[in-house]
Design an enzyme around this catalytic site. Structure first.
Site, PDB file in Angstrom:
ATOM      1  N   GLU A 113       0.857  -1.197   0.000  1.00 34.90           N
ATOM      2  CA  GLU A 113       0.000   0.000   0.000  1.00 34.90           C
ATOM      3  C   GLU A 113       0.881   1.230   0.000  1.00 34.90           C
ATOM      4  O   GLU A 113       1.947   1.226   0.603  1.00 34.90           O
ATOM      5  CB  GLU A 113      -0.832   0.061   1.292  1.00 34.90           C
ATOM      6  CG  GLU A 113      -1.887  -0.971   1.387  1.00 34.90           C
ATOM      7  CD  GLU A 113      -2.375  -1.108   2.820  1.00 34.90           C
ATOM      8  OE1 GLU A 113      -2.222  -0.157   3.615  1.00 34.90           O
ATOM      9  OE2 GLU A 113      -2.898  -2.178   3.140  1.00 34.90           O
ATOM     10  N   LYS A 115       2.320   4.552   1.244  1.00 35.39           N
ATOM     11  CA  LYS A 115       2.420   5.123   2.578  1.00 35.39           C
ATOM     12  C   LYS A 115       2.030   6.590   2.464  1.00 35.39           C
ATOM     13  O   LYS A 115       2.726   7.393   1.851  1.00 35.39           O
ATOM     14  CB  LYS A 115       3.852   4.981   3.096  1.00 35.39           C
ATOM     15  CG  LYS A 115       4.008   5.413   4.523  1.00 35.39           C
ATOM     16  CD  LYS A 115       5.362   4.950   5.046  1.00 35.39           C
ATOM     17  CE  LYS A 115       5.516   5.219   6.519  1.00 35.39           C
ATOM     18  NZ  LYS A 115       5.446   6.619   6.866  1.00 35.39           N
ATOM     19  N   ASP A 117       1.395  10.336   3.420  1.00 33.65           N
ATOM     20  CA  ASP A 117       2.141  11.236   4.295  1.00 33.65           C
ATOM     21  C   ASP A 117       1.187  12.162   5.056  1.00 33.65           C
ATOM     22  O   ASP A 117       0.874  13.255   4.628  1.00 33.65           O
ATOM     23  CB  ASP A 117       3.108  12.064   3.444  1.00 33.65           C
ATOM     24  CG  ASP A 117       4.243  12.614   4.277  1.00 33.65           C
ATOM     25  OD1 ASP A 117       4.386  12.190   5.438  1.00 33.65           O
ATOM     26  OD2 ASP A 117       4.981  13.470   3.765  1.00 33.65           O
ATOM     27  N   TYR A 222      -6.490   2.081   6.758  1.00 34.81           N
ATOM     28  CA  TYR A 222      -5.621   0.997   6.295  1.00 34.81           C
ATOM     29  C   TYR A 222      -5.590  -0.212   7.218  1.00 34.81           C
ATOM     30  O   TYR A 222      -4.898  -1.171   6.944  1.00 34.81           O
ATOM     31  CB  TYR A 222      -4.196   1.500   6.031  1.00 34.81           C
ATOM     32  CG  TYR A 222      -3.579   2.319   7.148  1.00 34.81           C
ATOM     33  CD1 TYR A 222      -3.358   1.760   8.399  1.00 34.81           C
ATOM     34  CD2 TYR A 222      -3.204   3.640   6.936  1.00 34.81           C
ATOM     35  CE1 TYR A 222      -2.788   2.506   9.416  1.00 34.81           C
ATOM     36  CE2 TYR A 222      -2.632   4.393   7.943  1.00 34.81           C
ATOM     37  CZ  TYR A 222      -2.437   3.823   9.187  1.00 34.81           C
ATOM     38  OH  TYR A 222      -1.874   4.559  10.192  1.00 34.81           O
ATOM     39  N   LYS A 310      10.834   3.412   2.611  1.00 31.46           N
ATOM     40  CA  LYS A 310      10.833   4.869   2.420  1.00 31.46           C
ATOM     41  C   LYS A 310      11.574   5.219   1.135  1.00 31.46           C
ATOM     42  O   LYS A 310      12.725   4.806   0.967  1.00 31.46           O
ATOM     43  CB  LYS A 310      11.571   5.544   3.590  1.00 31.46           C
ATOM     44  CG  LYS A 310      10.840   5.463   4.908  1.00 31.46           C
ATOM     45  CD  LYS A 310       9.875   6.632   5.037  1.00 31.46           C
ATOM     46  CE  LYS A 310       9.232   6.713   6.393  1.00 31.46           C
ATOM     47  NZ  LYS A 310      10.018   7.263   7.435  1.00 31.46           N
ATOM     48  N   CYS A 404      13.032  49.171   2.273  1.00 33.47           N
ATOM     49  CA  CYS A 404      12.372  48.361   1.243  1.00 33.47           C
ATOM     50  C   CYS A 404      13.220  48.436  -0.022  1.00 33.47           C
ATOM     51  O   CYS A 404      13.560  49.530  -0.478  1.00 33.47           O
ATOM     52  CB  CYS A 404      10.972  48.899   0.981  1.00 33.47           C
ATOM     53  SG  CYS A 404      10.245  48.242  -0.530  1.00 33.47           S
ATOM     54  N   CYS A 407      11.085  50.713  -2.701  1.00 30.27           N
ATOM     55  CA  CYS A 407      10.772  52.140  -2.561  1.00 30.27           C
ATOM     56  C   CYS A 407      11.734  52.880  -1.638  1.00 30.27           C
ATOM     57  O   CYS A 407      11.701  54.108  -1.560  1.00 30.27           O
ATOM     58  CB  CYS A 407       9.339  52.323  -2.074  1.00 30.27           C
ATOM     59  SG  CYS A 407       9.097  51.800  -0.364  1.00 30.27           S
ATOM     60  N   CYS A 422       7.041  46.152   4.206  1.00 38.60           N
ATOM     61  CA  CYS A 422       7.087  47.516   3.732  1.00 38.60           C
ATOM     62  C   CYS A 422       5.683  48.070   3.970  1.00 38.60           C
ATOM     63  O   CYS A 422       4.699  47.464   3.558  1.00 38.60           O
ATOM     64  CB  CYS A 422       7.418  47.540   2.240  1.00 38.60           C
ATOM     65  SG  CYS A 422       7.207  49.189   1.541  1.00 38.60           S
ATOM     66  N   CYS A 427       4.356  52.218  -2.252  1.00 37.31           N
ATOM     67  CA  CYS A 427       5.497  51.434  -2.747  1.00 37.31           C
ATOM     68  C   CYS A 427       5.112  50.784  -4.081  1.00 37.31           C
ATOM     69  O   CYS A 427       4.089  50.108  -4.192  1.00 37.31           O
ATOM     70  CB  CYS A 427       5.860  50.351  -1.737  1.00 37.31           C
ATOM     71  SG  CYS A 427       7.059  49.173  -2.380  1.00 37.31           S
TER      72      CYS A 427
HETATM   73  S1  IVH Z   1      -0.001   0.348   8.603  1.00 43.55           S
HETATM   74  C1  IVH Z   1       0.911  -1.211  13.079  1.00 43.55           C
HETATM   75  N1  IVH Z   1      -0.429   1.450   6.276  1.00 43.55           N
HETATM   76  O1  IVH Z   1       3.006   5.211   8.608  1.00 43.55           O
HETATM   77  C2  IVH Z   1       1.072   0.005  12.255  1.00 43.55           C
HETATM   78  N2  IVH Z   1       0.606   2.780   7.954  1.00 43.55           N
HETATM   79  O2  IVH Z   1       5.637   4.701   9.802  1.00 43.55           O
HETATM   80  C3  IVH Z   1       0.134  -0.039  11.121  1.00 43.55           C
HETATM   81  N3  IVH Z   1       1.044   5.085   7.273  1.00 43.55           N
HETATM   82  O3  IVH Z   1       1.986   5.221  11.959  1.00 43.55           O
HETATM   83  C4  IVH Z   1       0.440   1.002  10.151  1.00 43.55           C
HETATM   84  N4  IVH Z   1       0.207   4.922   5.252  1.00 43.55           N
HETATM   85  O4  IVH Z   1       0.665   6.676  10.289  1.00 43.55           O
HETATM   86  C5  IVH Z   1       0.068   1.632   7.512  1.00 43.55           C
HETATM   87  N5  IVH Z   1      -0.951   2.284   4.185  1.00 43.55           N
HETATM   88  C6  IVH Z   1      -0.450   2.474   5.402  1.00 43.55           C
HETATM   89  C7  IVH Z   1       0.081   3.707   5.832  1.00 43.55           C
HETATM   90  C8  IVH Z   1       0.611   3.817   7.126  1.00 43.55           C
HETATM   91  C9  IVH Z   1       0.774   5.728   6.133  1.00 43.55           C
HETATM   92  C10 IVH Z   1       1.705   5.702   8.451  1.00 43.55           C
HETATM   93  C11 IVH Z   1       1.009   5.412   9.744  1.00 43.55           C
HETATM   94  C12 IVH Z   1       2.042   4.783  10.640  1.00 43.55           C
HETATM   95  C13 IVH Z   1       3.307   5.209   9.972  1.00 43.55           C
HETATM   96  C14 IVH Z   1       4.416   4.232  10.285  1.00 43.55           C
END
Ligand code: IVH
Length: 690
Positions: A113, A115, A117, A222, A310, A404, A407, A422, A427
Site C-alpha cells: 500500500e 504510505k 504522508d 488501512y 521509504k 524596502c 521604494c 514595507c 510602494c
Molecule cells: S499500517 C501497526 N499502512 O506510517 C502500524 N501505515 O511509519 C500499522 N502510514 O503510523 C500502520 N500509510 O501513520 C500503515 N498504508 C499504510 C500507511 C501507514 C501511512 C503511516 C502510519 C504509521 C506510519 C508508520
C-alpha cells in the site's frame, strides 16, 4: 412540542440541511441564504437540546464543529497504535522477506500500500455510528479529536452496517487543499505550512473545529484495530470490508507472492507517485494472511509482519547564487534563494523561498554557499542546510536591509511576526502586486490583463491604482509593446465588463488584509452594498458567521484609511457596480437552483485538455458540455491551456501541466480530477447523469 412531532421536524430539518450542505460543499453552489441556513441549524440544535434522546451522532448539527474546546481530552487506546519498522533500500526488504519466510514458511502473500504522508488516526464506531476520533499520540495514549474528525467529509458519520469497529488510517491533506491553504495564508501574510503533513497535523490540532472543517482534509483507512474479532482471514479482505462499510480505502494497492515483484511494484511508483493528488513518502508492505500475522507477532514498537519502505528523500547539492527579496501585496518582504538548477522529484528547480530572515540565520545560509535542497513533502522546494565545509571564506552572511528594496522606505517587523513588511502604501511593488491581485480570476477577473500587461502599464505610467484601469483607452493600450489591435479591443471590453461584477469580486480585489475570496462573499451577501459595509462597526462585523475579530478589525481599519476611501470613491465614479448581485444570473442547475456566475467562469472562454481515462463520463460528451458552457477543448497542453482534466493514469500531459505551473510559465493552469470536473459541470447546471 410533542415527542413525535419533534421527531418528524428533526428528520425534516436534517434532510434539508444535508441537502444544502451537499450543494454548498460538494457542488460549490449556494442553494439557500446564509441566514436561512443558520435558522434551520439553530432550530435543529434547539430541538435536539430539548429532546436529547433524539440527538444522534450522525446529525448534521454534529458536523459543523460546535464550540471550540479548551484542550483535547486524553484517550487510552484499547489496542496500542504501533509504528512500523523502516526499510531504506531493497537489501532491507530482502532481509524482511527472509525473516518472514524463516518463521511462516515459503507460502507468503504481501499486500503493498502507498504510505500516505499524513498522521495516524483512530476512528471508533459503535453500532455503526462514529463515536470517537483520536490521534496516535505516543501509541498508548492519544488525544480525542472527535469534533475535528467529524468535519472530514470522507469519514462517514454512519457506516453501512451497524457494526462496532475501530478503524485506523491516515488523515492527510490533498495537494490541492494544501496549495489552496498556503495560497490563502500567503495572501493573508501568515506563515506557510512546509508540507501537507504539517498542514494536516496543524489542522487537526485546532481547538476550533470550524478551522479543521475548512481545510479540506481526508482520511484513508488501512487497518482494523483488532482484526482477530472480525470474520476476515486476510488484510485485503479487511480492506474490502471496510470499503463496503463506506470507509475510504486507497484503491492503489498490489498483492504479490514474492519479494521481487514487491520491489518492482515499489519501483513502478517511485516517480508516478508525484502525480497523485496526495503526498506519499513510501510503500507499506504487509503479510496478507491474518493467521501468519499472528504467528509473526510484534516487537515492542511494531508488527513483525509489516515494514515501511521509504523512498529516498529527493535532495540535491547546488550552489546558492543570490538571495533576492520580493515584496508581496501585503508588503511582506520575502527572501528567495536562487541557485544553479537541479532536478528534484520530476522537475527542474532553481529557486526556493527562504520564508524569512530567521530561517536563513538558523540554517546559516550564505550567498556563495554549497547548499542542500529538497522538495518538502515532495512538493515545495526548500533549502535544507548549507555545507560550510566547502566555504572559501568569500561567502556572505545574509543581512536584511533597513529599507524596502523597491521604494527605499524603512521596513518594519512587528514583535510577534517573523516577517518584515514595507508599510508604504505608495510602494511600487505593493501597487504592482495589488493590481495583479485586483485583476485576478477570483477578484475582478479581467480576462487577458495578465501580469505582463500590468507591468507595462505601470512602466508607462498609464495606471497608478485600480481605478485608473477603467480610464484606459484603446489608443493607450495600443502603445504597449506587442499589443495588437484586436487584443487592445478585447482588453477594453474585458475591463468594461468587469464593472458589472457582483460586489464580492470587488471586495476581494481591494485586497483588504485577511479578507479572502470566501469571506468577501460572506460580507457581500450580508451587507449587500459597499456603502453598508464601509459603515459597519466592529460589533456588526463580528456578529456574522465566519468573520472573526481580527478580520473585522482589519476591515474597519481599511475603510478608515483616507487612501482607501479615495480609491473606493474613484472606482464608484468610474461606474463600478458596488452591490451584491447574488447567485442569480439566469443559469440554473439540474435541480432548478440558480448557478453562480463564479461557477460559469470556470468554463467560459477557457481552454480545456482532457487526459487519462475518464471512468464516469464519455470523453465526447465531456467536450460537448465544455463547449456548451463556453469553453473549448484542445488536444495538447501548452501555455494556452487553462484547465487540465486528468483522469486515471494520466501521463505526460499531466507532467507537462505540472511543469508549466511549477516553473511559472502558466501558474494559473488548473488541474481537475474527474470528480472535480463532474462537480463543476453539475454546479454549472449540466445533468451528467450521476
Ligand atoms: S499500517 C501497526 N499502512 O506510517 C502500524 N501505515 O511509519 C500499522 N502510514 O503510523 C500502520 N500509510 O501513520 C500503515 N498504508 C499504510 C500507511 C501507514 C501511512 C503511516 C502510519 C504509521 C506510519 C508508520
Amino acid at each position: 412540542m410533542e415527542l413525535e412531532a419533534a421527531k418528524e421536524r428533526i428528520k425534516t430539518l436534517r434532510k434539508e440541511i444535508e441537502y444544502h450542505n451537499h450543494q454548498y460543499y460538494d457542488l460549490d453552489t449556494s442553494s439557500i441564504a446564509d441566514n436561512e441556513y443558520d435558522a434551520l441549524m439553530r432550530e435543529l440544535v434547539h430541538l435536539e437540546g430539548e429532546f436529547p434522546d433524539l440527538l444522534t451522532p450522525d446529525s448534521p448539527s454534529q458536523r459543523i464543529g460546535g464550540v471550540p474546546s479548551e484542550g483535547f481530552e486524553k484517550v487510552r487506546h484499547d489496542t496500542p497504535m504501533l509504528s512500523l519498522a523502516n526499510a531504506y533500500n531493497l537489501e532491507d526488504l530482502r532481509e524482511f522477506d527472509k525473516r518472514i519466510r524463516g518463521i511462516v514458511g515459503n507460502s507468503v502473500h504481501y499486500v503493498c500500500e502507498l504510505k500516505i504522508d499524513g498522521l495516524a488516526v483512530s476512528l471508533k464506531y459503535q453500532d455503526g455510528l462514529l463515536i470517537r476520533g483520536a490521534t496516535r499520540g505516543d501509541g498508548e495514549v492519544g488525544e480525542d479529536i472527535t469534533s475535528n474528525i467529524r468535519t472530514i467529509r470522507n469519514v462517514p458519520l454512519k457506516l453501512n452496517e451497524g457494526v462496532s469497529i475501530e478503524a485506523r488510517g491516515e488523515a492527510y491533506m490533498p495537494r490541492q487543499s494544501f496549495e489552496r491553504l498556503n495560497r490563502v495564508r500567503e495572501e493573508q501574510g501568515q506563515d506557510l505550512f512546509a508540507n501537507p503533513r504539517n498542514a494536516a497535523a496543524g489542522s487537526l490540532r485546532q481547538l476550533d473545529p470550524k478551522i479543521a472543517a475548512e481545510r479540506g482534509l481526508a482520511v484513508f483507512v488501512y487497518s482494523l484495530a483488532d482484526m482477530g474479532w472480525y470474520s476476515v482471514d486476510s488484510h485485503s479482505e479487511a480492506l474490502d470490508w471496510m470499503s463496503s462499510l463506506g470507509l475510504s480505502v486507497n484503491k492503489e494497492r498490489g498483492e504479490f507472492d514474492n519479494i521481487d515483484d514487491v520491489m518492482a511494484y515499489i519501483e513502478s511508483w517511485s516517480e508516478k507517485r508525484h502525480d497523485l493528488p496526495y503526498a506519499t513518502d513510501g510503500m507499506v508492505i504487509k503479510v496478507n494472511q491474518l493467521a501468519q500475522q499472528q504467528e509473526l507477532g510484534f516487537t515492542v514498537k511494531s508488527p513483525r509482519w509489516a515494514i515501511a519502505y521509504k523512498y529516498a528523500a529527493e535532495q540535491a547539492e547546488t550552489t546558492l547564487n543570490e538571495i533576492r527579496l520580493s515584496i508581496g501585496r501585503t508588503g511582506a518582504v520575502t527572501p528567495t534563494a536562487y541557485f544553479d538548477a537541479v532536478q528534484l522529484a520530476g522537475t527542474t528547480v532553481s529557486r526556493a523561498s527562504l520564508h524569512n530572515e530567521d530561517i536563513i540565520h538558523e540554517r546559516d545560509i550564505r550567498v556563495g554557499d554549497r547548499i542542500v535542497v529538497q522538495k518538502a513533502g515532495d512538493i515545495i522546494p526548500e533549502v535544507v542546510r548549507s555545507l560550510p565545509e566547502y566555504r572559501s571564506g568569500e561567502e556572505e552572511p545574509f543581512r536584511m536591509p533597513d529599507e524596502c528594496p523597491t521604494c527605499g522606505e524603512p521596513i518594519q517587523r512587528l514583535p510577534d511576526e517573523a516577517v518584515w513588511r514595507c508599510v508604504n502604501p505608495r510602494c511600487p511593488s505593493l501597487i504592482q502586486e495589488g493590481l495583479i491581485h485586483f485583476v485576478s480570476r477570483d477578484a475582478m477577473n479581467i480576462d487577458g490583463l495578465g501580469e505582463q500587461w500590468i507591468l507595462q502599464l505601470l512602466h508607462h505610467d498609464l495606471v497608478r491604482d485600480a481605478a485608473d484601469l477603467y480610464h484606459l483607452t484603446h489608443e493607450q493600450l495600443l502603445g504597449l509593446e506587442r499589443m495588437g489591435e484586436k487584443s487592445a479591443g478585447n482588453l477594453v471590453e474585458a475591463i468594461a465588463a468587469s464593472k458589472n461584477n457582483s460586489l464580492e469580486k470587488l471586495l476581494f480585489g481591494l485586497g483588504i488584509r485577511l479578507v479572502g475570496a470566501k469571506a468577501a462573499k460572506t460580507l457581500a451577501a450580508s451587507f449587500q452594498t459597499l456603502d453598508a459595509l464601509q459603515q459597519a462597526s466592529l460589533e456588526e462585523l463580528t456578529s456574522i458567521r465566519d468573520i472573526g475579530p481580527k478580520m473585522a478589525e482589519s476591515i474597519v481599519k481599511y475603510f478608515a484609511n483616507s487612501g482607501a476611501q479615495k480609491l473606493v470613491q474613484r472606482l464608484r465614479i468610474a461606474g463600478l457596480n458596488m452591490e451584491y448581485l447574488g447567485g442569480a444570473d439566469g443559469a440554473v442547475t439540474a435541480d432548478g437552483a440558480a448557478v453562480d456566475s463564479e461557477v460559469l467562469r470556470r468554463f467560459v472562454e477557457r481552454k480545456f485538455v482532457l487526459t487519462g481515462s475518464l471512468e464516469f463520463i464519455d470523453r465526447k460528451k465531456a467536450s460537448e458540455w465544455i463547449e456548451q458552457l463556453g469553453g473549448t477543448t484542445t488536444g495538447s497542453v501548452s501555455k494556452n491551456t487553462d484547465v487540465l482534466v486528468a483522469g486515471e493514469k494520466a501521463g505526460s500531459k499531466l507532467s507537462k501541466a505540472k511543469k508549466l505551473i511549477e516553473n511559472g510559465d502558466k501558474p494559473t493552469l488548473e488541474i481537475w480530477n474527474e470528480q472535480e470536473f463532474i462537480q463543476n459541470l453539475q454546479a454549472a447546471g449540466i445533468d451528467t447523469g450521476h
